[in-house]
Scaffold this motif. Structure first.
Motif, PDB file in Angstrom:
ATOM      1  N   VAL A  46      35.268 -59.538 -31.589  1.00 27.35           N
ATOM      2  CA  VAL A  46      36.418 -59.959 -32.404  1.00 27.35           C
ATOM      3  C   VAL A  46      36.672 -58.966 -33.530  1.00 27.35           C
ATOM      4  O   VAL A  46      37.816 -58.574 -33.795  1.00 27.35           O
ATOM      5  CB  VAL A  46      36.178 -61.377 -32.976  1.00 27.35           C
ATOM      6  CG1 VAL A  46      37.220 -61.718 -34.030  1.00 27.35           C
ATOM      7  CG2 VAL A  46      36.223 -62.416 -31.871  1.00 27.35           C
ATOM      8  N   ASP A  50      40.308 -56.961 -33.349  1.00 28.49           N
ATOM      9  CA  ASP A  50      41.328 -57.523 -34.233  1.00 28.49           C
ATOM     10  C   ASP A  50      41.526 -56.623 -35.449  1.00 28.49           C
ATOM     11  O   ASP A  50      40.617 -56.443 -36.262  1.00 28.49           O
ATOM     12  CB  ASP A  50      40.924 -58.937 -34.688  1.00 28.49           C
ATOM     13  CG  ASP A  50      42.096 -59.699 -35.279  1.00 28.49           C
ATOM     14  OD1 ASP A  50      42.639 -59.245 -36.305  1.00 28.49           O
ATOM     15  OD2 ASP A  50      42.474 -60.746 -34.728  1.00 28.49           O
ATOM     16  N   SER A  51      42.706 -56.066 -35.594  1.00 27.70           N
ATOM     17  CA  SER A  51      42.993 -55.123 -36.684  1.00 27.70           C
ATOM     18  C   SER A  51      42.938 -55.785 -38.055  1.00 27.70           C
ATOM     19  O   SER A  51      42.716 -55.103 -39.064  1.00 27.70           O
ATOM     20  CB  SER A  51      44.373 -54.484 -36.474  1.00 27.70           C
ATOM     21  OG  SER A  51      45.385 -55.492 -36.437  1.00 27.70           O
ATOM     22  N   HIS A  52      43.154 -57.117 -38.110  1.00 29.17           N
ATOM     23  CA  HIS A  52      43.094 -57.821 -39.390  1.00 29.17           C
ATOM     24  C   HIS A  52      41.675 -57.816 -39.964  1.00 29.17           C
ATOM     25  O   HIS A  52      41.493 -58.055 -41.170  1.00 29.17           O
ATOM     26  CB  HIS A  52      43.555 -59.281 -39.219  1.00 29.17           C
ATOM     27  CG  HIS A  52      44.996 -59.408 -38.817  1.00 29.17           C
ATOM     28  ND1 HIS A  52      45.404 -59.343 -37.497  1.00 29.17           N
ATOM     29  CD2 HIS A  52      46.124 -59.591 -39.565  1.00 29.17           C
ATOM     30  CE1 HIS A  52      46.727 -59.492 -37.446  1.00 29.17           C
ATOM     31  NE2 HIS A  52      47.187 -59.642 -38.678  1.00 29.17           N
ATOM     32  N   GLU A 294      39.473 -66.306 -41.772  1.00 31.70           N
ATOM     33  CA  GLU A 294      39.965 -65.098 -41.124  1.00 31.70           C
ATOM     34  C   GLU A 294      39.338 -64.930 -39.742  1.00 31.70           C
ATOM     35  O   GLU A 294      40.009 -64.523 -38.792  1.00 31.70           O
ATOM     36  CB  GLU A 294      39.674 -63.876 -41.995  1.00 31.70           C
ATOM     37  CG  GLU A 294      40.514 -63.821 -43.268  1.00 31.70           C
ATOM     38  CD  GLU A 294      40.181 -62.614 -44.112  1.00 31.70           C
ATOM     39  OE1 GLU A 294      39.010 -62.188 -44.096  1.00 31.70           O
ATOM     40  OE2 GLU A 294      41.086 -62.091 -44.780  1.00 31.70           O
ATOM     41  N   ALA A 298      41.214 -65.002 -36.163  1.00 33.64           N
ATOM     42  CA  ALA A 298      41.035 -63.895 -35.214  1.00 33.64           C
ATOM     43  C   ALA A 298      40.583 -64.421 -33.851  1.00 33.64           C
ATOM     44  O   ALA A 298      41.044 -63.939 -32.812  1.00 33.64           O
ATOM     45  CB  ALA A 298      40.022 -62.894 -35.763  1.00 33.64           C
ATOM     46  N   ARG A 301      43.584 -65.928 -32.163  1.00 32.66           N
ATOM     47  CA  ARG A 301      44.483 -64.878 -31.651  1.00 32.66           C
ATOM     48  C   ARG A 301      43.926 -64.273 -30.366  1.00 32.66           C
ATOM     49  O   ARG A 301      44.669 -64.018 -29.412  1.00 32.66           O
ATOM     50  CB  ARG A 301      44.677 -63.785 -32.708  1.00 32.66           C
ATOM     51  CG  ARG A 301      45.633 -64.169 -33.831  1.00 32.66           C
ATOM     52  CD  ARG A 301      46.017 -62.960 -34.654  1.00 32.66           C
ATOM     53  NE  ARG A 301      44.871 -62.408 -35.391  1.00 32.66           N
ATOM     54  CZ  ARG A 301      44.525 -62.781 -36.618  1.00 32.66           C
ATOM     55  NH1 ARG A 301      45.223 -63.712 -37.261  1.00 32.66           N
ATOM     56  NH2 ARG A 301      43.497 -62.223 -37.226  1.00 32.66           N
ATOM     57  N   MET A 302      42.603 -64.045 -30.329  1.00 32.14           N
ATOM     58  CA  MET A 302      41.987 -63.454 -29.146  1.00 32.14           C
ATOM     59  C   MET A 302      42.084 -64.402 -27.955  1.00 32.14           C
ATOM     60  O   MET A 302      42.395 -63.972 -26.835  1.00 32.14           O
ATOM     61  CB  MET A 302      40.521 -63.098 -29.437  1.00 32.14           C
ATOM     62  CG  MET A 302      39.877 -62.267 -28.338  1.00 32.14           C
ATOM     63  SD  MET A 302      38.211 -61.685 -28.741  1.00 32.14           S
ATOM     64  CE  MET A 302      37.297 -63.205 -28.516  1.00 32.14           C
ATOM     65  N   GLN A 305      45.640 -64.414 -26.676  1.00 32.67           N
ATOM     66  CA  GLN A 305      45.929 -63.208 -25.897  1.00 32.67           C
ATOM     67  C   GLN A 305      45.313 -63.301 -24.498  1.00 32.67           C
ATOM     68  O   GLN A 305      45.916 -62.859 -23.511  1.00 32.67           O
ATOM     69  CB  GLN A 305      45.391 -61.975 -26.620  1.00 32.67           C
ATOM     70  CG  GLN A 305      46.186 -61.608 -27.870  1.00 32.67           C
ATOM     71  CD  GLN A 305      45.536 -60.496 -28.670  1.00 32.67           C
ATOM     72  OE1 GLN A 305      44.470 -59.999 -28.303  1.00 32.67           O
ATOM     73  NE2 GLN A 305      46.163 -60.112 -29.774  1.00 32.67           N
TER      74      GLN A 305
END
Length: 311
Positions: A46, A50-52, A294, A298, A301-302, A305
């Protein structure tokens, strides 16, 4: 010494000699180990994708997850093998190798936790200059220093353990090869090794604990100076996960204390070893995923996706 046969392998007593209990322990620790692997690998993945999460805090966390993975993998696979084996032996070289990587992982993790504490101090107490001070090159240097410290401490103690001669008794009252239980089995005087190990871990404790205490004393002071309860909660949430991990690592009994005092072979020592070498590695990714918004976002989001890719 000519009439003394030098031993080539040790016997690990483990946690129990009862076959039924050993079977139960095998199932329990296999489950713990698989969850530890999954949790820490997911955390590393993760953070990487994840760019965040490409920030100093999560850069350190990625290395912490790798260390937890290593810490557990040093001891648990051999423990699982011994639960199902009649002959619970390990070669002298294998034992020294295991103790080397165990000390390396533990020493590096102690250094890394202190670096993470300072990172949280800089983020909360100096937010305006945080991104300029704690940048990527500095993070790489800090992590390199942590690994170097762990490596040097482990290397020094491992080199000196080669000077000992083991004979007669080869029974280790433990489930893994840590250094203190090896010293009583030596036919030669291990006083130099005991002093070196005690000094190494006392130095490590004096290097890491003051930085952690300083960082959190300043963090607590800064949080108390925030007038709104919402602001206090937000500031505390950024360091609560790390504080929980630090308390878990040092809380039950500092790992350094076992290395400063002589080994007794007691059940309590084995329980403490399980706590900081097995349980901590399992709980750390859970703490960061459950307490950190956060990381939760993440993960969501993963998973989203993944569903889109499959759909």
């Amino acid at each position: 010494m000519k009439n003394i046969s030098v031993i080539t392998e040790f016997v690990l007593l483990g946690l129990s000699s009862d076959p039924q209990i050993q079977t139960m322990l095998f199932v329990l620790f296999l489950g713990i180990y698989l969850l530890t692997l999954m949790g820490n690998l997911v955390m590393i993945l993760v953070i990487r994708v994840d760019s965040h999460l490409h920030t100093p805090m999560y850069f350190f966390l990625g290395h912490l997850s790798f260390l937890d993975l290593s810490f557990s993998s040093v001891t648990v696979p051999k423990m699982l093998q011994n639960f199902l084996s009649q002959k619970k032996s390990i070669s002298v070289w294998g034992c020294i190798t295991q103790s080397f990587f165990f000390t390396l992982s533990g020493g590096t993790e102690a250094c890394l936790l202190s670096a993470m504490a300072y990172d949280r101090y800089a983020a909360i107490c100096h937010p305006l200059v945080y991104t300029m001070v704690i940048n990527r090159p500095l993070c790489i240097v800090i992590v390199s220093i942590a690994w170097t410290m762990g490596f040097l401490i482990s290397l020094m103690n491992s080199l000196f353990i080669h000077k000992l001669h083991f004979c007669e008794s080869n029974i280790i009252p433990h489930f893994s090869c840590e250094l203190p239980p090896l010293f009583p089995l030596s036919c030669t005087d291990p006083i130099v090794n005991e002093i070196l190990l005690a000094v190494s871990y006392a130095f490590l404790g004096l290097l890491t604990l003051p930085l952690i205490l300083f960082s959190y004393s300043r963090i607590i002071s800064a949080i108390l100076n925030i007038h709104s309860s919402k602001g206090q909660a937000k500031a505390f949430s950024t360091c609560s996960s790390h504080l929980t991990v630090v308390l878990l690592f040092y809380g039950t009994a500092p790992p350094q204390a076992q290395y400063i005092s002589p080994a007794s072979g007691s059940v309590l020592e084995r329980v403490i070893s399980i706590q900081y070498s097995v349980i901590t590695s399992l709980l750390n990714p859970l703490i960061y995923s459950l307490q950190n918004q956060e990381v939760k976002a993440a993960l969501q989001r993963m998973l989203k996706q993944q569903k889109c890719a499959l759909g």
